[in-house]
Design an enzyme around this catalytic site. Structure first.
Site, PDB file in Angstrom:
ATOM      1  N   ASP A 133       3.767  12.121 -14.095  1.00  0.00           N
ATOM      2  CA  ASP A 133       2.943  12.075 -12.896  1.00  0.00           C
ATOM      3  C   ASP A 133       1.448  12.165 -13.172  1.00  0.00           C
ATOM      4  O   ASP A 133       1.019  12.677 -14.205  1.00  0.00           O
ATOM      5  CB  ASP A 133       3.317  13.253 -11.980  1.00  0.00           C
ATOM      6  CG  ASP A 133       4.615  13.013 -11.234  1.00  0.00           C
ATOM      7  OD1 ASP A 133       5.401  12.150 -11.671  1.00  0.00           O
ATOM      8  OD2 ASP A 133       4.848  13.707 -10.236  1.00  0.00           O
ATOM      9  N   HIS A 160       2.068   7.518  -6.281  1.00  0.00           N
ATOM     10  CA  HIS A 160       1.874   8.973  -6.180  1.00  0.00           C
ATOM     11  C   HIS A 160       0.657   9.309  -5.316  1.00  0.00           C
ATOM     12  O   HIS A 160       0.006  10.326  -5.517  1.00  0.00           O
ATOM     13  CB  HIS A 160       1.724   9.543  -7.593  1.00  0.00           C
ATOM     14  CG  HIS A 160       1.940  11.031  -7.699  1.00  0.00           C
ATOM     15  ND1 HIS A 160       2.879  11.731  -6.968  1.00  0.00           N
ATOM     16  CD2 HIS A 160       1.334  11.971  -8.480  1.00  0.00           C
ATOM     17  CE1 HIS A 160       2.830  13.014  -7.298  1.00  0.00           C
ATOM     18  NE2 HIS A 160       1.895  13.192  -8.201  1.00  0.00           N
ATOM     19  N   HIS A 198       3.934  15.596 -16.730  1.00  0.00           N
ATOM     20  CA  HIS A 198       2.619  15.081 -16.337  1.00  0.00           C
ATOM     21  C   HIS A 198       1.888  14.496 -17.544  1.00  0.00           C
ATOM     22  O   HIS A 198       1.815  15.134 -18.588  1.00  0.00           O
ATOM     23  CB  HIS A 198       1.768  16.205 -15.735  1.00  0.00           C
ATOM     24  CG  HIS A 198       2.306  16.723 -14.432  1.00  0.00           C
ATOM     25  ND1 HIS A 198       3.314  17.656 -14.360  1.00  0.00           N
ATOM     26  CD2 HIS A 198       1.996  16.410 -13.151  1.00  0.00           C
ATOM     27  CE1 HIS A 198       3.582  17.897 -13.081  1.00  0.00           C
ATOM     28  NE2 HIS A 198       2.805  17.164 -12.332  1.00  0.00           N
ATOM     29  N   HIS A 241      -3.925  12.030  -4.821  1.00  0.00           N
ATOM     30  CA  HIS A 241      -3.115  13.237  -4.979  1.00  0.00           C
ATOM     31  C   HIS A 241      -3.322  14.228  -3.842  1.00  0.00           C
ATOM     32  O   HIS A 241      -3.550  15.425  -4.052  1.00  0.00           O
ATOM     33  CB  HIS A 241      -3.407  13.906  -6.320  1.00  0.00           C
ATOM     34  CG  HIS A 241      -2.225  14.654  -6.858  1.00  0.00           C
ATOM     35  ND1 HIS A 241      -1.976  15.972  -6.571  1.00  0.00           N
ATOM     36  CD2 HIS A 241      -1.209  14.267  -7.660  1.00  0.00           C
ATOM     37  CE1 HIS A 241      -0.869  16.349  -7.186  1.00  0.00           C
ATOM     38  NE2 HIS A 241      -0.380  15.333  -7.850  1.00  0.00           N
TER      39      HIS A 241
HETATM   40 ZN   LIG Z   1       1.232  14.898  -9.076  1.00  0.00          ZN
END
Ligand SMILES: [Zn+2]
Length: 294
Positions: free
Chosen positions: A113, A164, A260, A168
């Protein structure tokens, strides 16, 4: 021979002066030496970066620290099982607000991510390539816009793309459906500007802060809401060893692993992959989530 009281006082005074001077020198020395970072843990709540630690009102971080297999068991519809039918949204695969939490099959899915990031994404891609593993990248719109070359590299290596959000926004789910739709569309447009026609089959809500509206809009736009099964909290930079141990001990068939490749210092995550990839590939089939493309 008696000691002269005035001499004793003088000695005492000298000692006091020396103490004060030393204290001053110490303070001066400290001020000259740059402080180390306040903490090795990236506190993304205050920093410019973001990560998928759920917001304060999210229940998925409750429970034993480090041993969490989010989402929390309290989540409606989440019983930790894997629905053998693999039907997204069916009992056993349904996560918060119906978001998918497992691969729906025996495949294990690694997800990365918050990228792409020029420092970490290339390292992740190289390691995945070395172990012939395809993964799923949940990318942030503004990062996709800034690093189209990395989006192209992700797709060239056969990985699956996941939206995503634009920047964010962990509170996106609380905004109006129109705002949510515009955010997701802008993000997909930035991705497609780099890789025209590439399928974007998934949406992952930042922070895992799902709401009914964000799930609905994602589906409406043809994206499956994707949560996760195993969260080693790599966003908090606990170190490569802890990240790797969390993943290799908690993954089971069907697990979706949250990692991540951006949003802070992610070297621990990169280093953990040196252990995670050989371990998982020796026990499971590790694949990208199906993107529905051809
Ligand atoms: Zn994220």
């Amino acid at each position: 021979m008696r000691r002269d009281p005035s001499a004793a006082r003088a000695v005492g005074l000298v000692a006091l002066v020396v103490t004060v001077l030393l204290g001053t020198a110490y303070a001066l020395g400290r001020s000259l030496v740059p402080d180390p970072p306040a903490s090795s843990v990236t506190t993304s709540a205050t920093g410019p970066h973001y990560a998928d630690q759920p917001p304060a009102d999210d229940s998925s971080r409750q429970g034993t620290p480090g041993g969490d297999r989010s989402p929390a068991p309290a989540e409606a519809g989440q019983d930790g099982g894997v629905d053998p039918s693999g039907t997204p949204g069916a009992t056993g695969t349904a996560g918060p607000f119906g978001a998918q939490t497992t691969s729906g099959t025996s495949l294990v899915a690694l997800t990365f991510d918050d990228g792409p990031d020029p420092q970490y994404t290339p390292q992740v891609l190289a390691l995945l390539r070395r172990h012939q593993v395809r993964a799923t990248f949940c990318v942030v719109g503004e990062n996709a816009q800034n690093h189209p070359d990395l989006i192209q590299a992700i797709v060239a290596d056969g990985h699956t793309l996941c939206n995503h959000s634009w920047n964010h926004d962990v509170n996106l789910g609380r905004r109006s459906p129109e705002v949510i739709r515009a955010d997701l569309l802008r993000t997909s447009a930035a991705i497609r500007a780099a890789v025209p026609g590439a399928p974007i089959a998934y949406y992952r809500q930042p922070g895992g802060a799902w709401t009914g509206p964000v799930v609905s809009v994602a589906r409406e736009l043809g994206m499956t809401p994707l949560h996760w099964t195993v969260d080693p909290s790599d966003w908090s930079a606990p170190g490569a060893g802890r990240i790797a141990t969390m993943v290799v001990t908690n993954v089971e068939p069907g697990s979706v692993v949250l990692l991540h490749d951006a949003g802070g210092d992610r070297q621990g995550t990169v280093d953990a992959l040196y252990r995670i990839l050989p371990s998982l590939t020796s026990r499971f089939q590790v694949e990208a989530l199906p993107d529905g493309g051809t």
